[in-house]
Design a protein around this motif. Sequence first.
Motif, PDB file in Angstrom:
ATOM      1  N   SER A   1       0.974  -1.351  -0.094  1.00  0.00           N
ATOM      2  CA  SER A   1       0.093   0.045  -0.015  1.00  0.00           C
ATOM      3  C   SER A   1       0.746   1.262   0.077  1.00  0.00           C
ATOM      4  CB  SER A   1      -0.874   0.209   1.257  1.00  0.00           C
ATOM      5  OG  SER A   1      -0.171   0.017   2.482  1.00  0.00           O
TER       6      SER A   1
ATOM      7  N   SER B   1      -2.833   0.586  -7.672  1.00  0.00           N
ATOM      8  CA  SER B   1      -3.571   0.276  -6.475  1.00  0.00           C
ATOM      9  C   SER B   1      -2.730  -1.107  -6.069  1.00  0.00           C
ATOM     10  CB  SER B   1      -4.887  -0.211  -6.899  1.00  0.00           C
ATOM     11  OG  SER B   1      -4.686  -1.248  -8.102  1.00  0.00           O
TER      12      SER B   1
ATOM     13  N   THR C   1      -3.575  -5.126  -4.479  1.00  0.00           N
ATOM     14  CA  THR C   1      -4.503  -6.102  -4.062  1.00  0.00           C
ATOM     15  C   THR C   1      -4.431  -7.075  -3.224  1.00  0.00           C
ATOM     16  OG1 THR C   1      -5.535  -5.834  -6.476  1.00  0.00           O
ATOM     17  CG2 THR C   1      -5.909  -7.754  -5.239  1.00  0.00           C
ATOM     18  N   PHE C   2      -4.954  -7.429  -2.293  1.00  0.00           N
ATOM     19  CA  PHE C   2      -4.443  -8.373  -1.303  1.00  0.00           C
ATOM     20  C   PHE C   2      -5.138  -9.693  -0.945  1.00  0.00           C
ATOM     21  CE2 PHE C   2      -4.176  -3.980   0.529  1.00  0.00           C
ATOM     22  CZ  PHE C   2      -2.913  -3.757   0.523  1.00  0.00           C
ATOM     23  N   GLY C   3      -4.852 -10.370  -2.131  1.00  0.00           N
ATOM     24  CA  GLY C   3      -5.395 -11.888  -2.454  1.00  0.00           C
ATOM     25  C   GLY C   3      -4.395 -12.675  -2.531  1.00  0.00           C
TER      26      GLY C   3
ATOM     27  N   PRO D   1       1.006  -9.769  -2.173  1.00  0.00           N
ATOM     28  CA  PRO D   1       0.056  -8.707  -2.634  1.00  0.00           C
ATOM     29  C   PRO D   1       0.377  -8.344  -3.943  1.00  0.00           C
ATOM     30  CG  PRO D   1       1.082  -8.115  -0.610  1.00  0.00           C
ATOM     31  CD  PRO D   1       1.801  -9.467  -0.935  1.00  0.00           C
ATOM     32  N   THR D   2      -0.492  -7.833  -4.964  1.00  0.00           N
ATOM     33  CA  THR D   2      -0.456  -7.720  -6.111  1.00  0.00           C
ATOM     34  C   THR D   2      -0.565  -5.904  -6.217  1.00  0.00           C
ATOM     35  OG1 THR D   2      -1.321  -9.872  -6.670  1.00  0.00           O
ATOM     36  CG2 THR D   2      -1.103  -8.252  -8.463  1.00  0.00           C
TER      37      THR D   2
ATOM     38  N   LYS E   1      -0.875  -2.852  -9.293  1.00  0.00           N
ATOM     39  CA  LYS E   1      -1.480  -2.687 -10.646  1.00  0.00           C
ATOM     40  C   LYS E   1      -0.489  -1.448 -11.357  1.00  0.00           C
ATOM     41  CE  LYS E   1      -5.542  -3.213 -12.635  1.00  0.00           C
ATOM     42  NZ  LYS E   1      -5.598  -4.340 -13.465  1.00  0.00           N
TER      43      LYS E   1
ATOM     44  N   ASP F   1      -1.122  -6.639 -13.688  1.00  0.00           N
ATOM     45  CA  ASP F   1      -0.936  -6.879 -12.373  1.00  0.00           C
ATOM     46  C   ASP F   1       0.608  -7.515 -12.001  1.00  0.00           C
ATOM     47  OD1 ASP F   1      -3.369  -6.084 -11.597  1.00  0.00           O
ATOM     48  OD2 ASP F   1      -4.674  -7.866 -12.038  1.00  0.00           O
TER      49      ASP F   1
END
Length: 157
Positions: A101, A125, A127-129, A133-134, A136, A141
């Motif tokens: 982040s 951005s 992403t936390f899946g 983390p990924t 953008k 990605d």
Amino acid sequence: MTTPIGGAGATNISDVLGKSNQEAAKSSNKLDQDTFLKLLVAQMKYQDPSNPADATQFLTQTAQFTQVEKLGVIADSMAKLDTLASGQASMLQSQLMLGASNLIGKTVTAKDPAGGADITGVVSSATFGGSTPTLKIGDTDVALSDVKDVRQNAKPV
């Protein structure tokens, strides 16, 4: 091992252990330290005086008792280590999420997931899946672990 003196005055092991300990041992399907010591004392108490227990047998049983006791301590320690490892993994995941982040709005260079040349761009951005983390970058990605370089964007004058 020794054999108890038989006859009308013989004592059953259930009388020595007591019903509650016997039922507890059956319900948990394991013998605890207290049960072992009671059995050892009962064995010594009711042994045949003309054929006493061999000292080496007594020492062997004591050594086995000590080993079982230490294995219990090791099992408890392993359970504590498992809990600690789980906590450490959770903290690592939190640190990765925080790090990802913090890259939002920064220019990064990362390995292209398609296998091409490195890509450079501003992170829009995070992403936390999944396990990592990924980020953008443009329309791509990128895994946080693939980031090679991070730069602060130039501030407008």
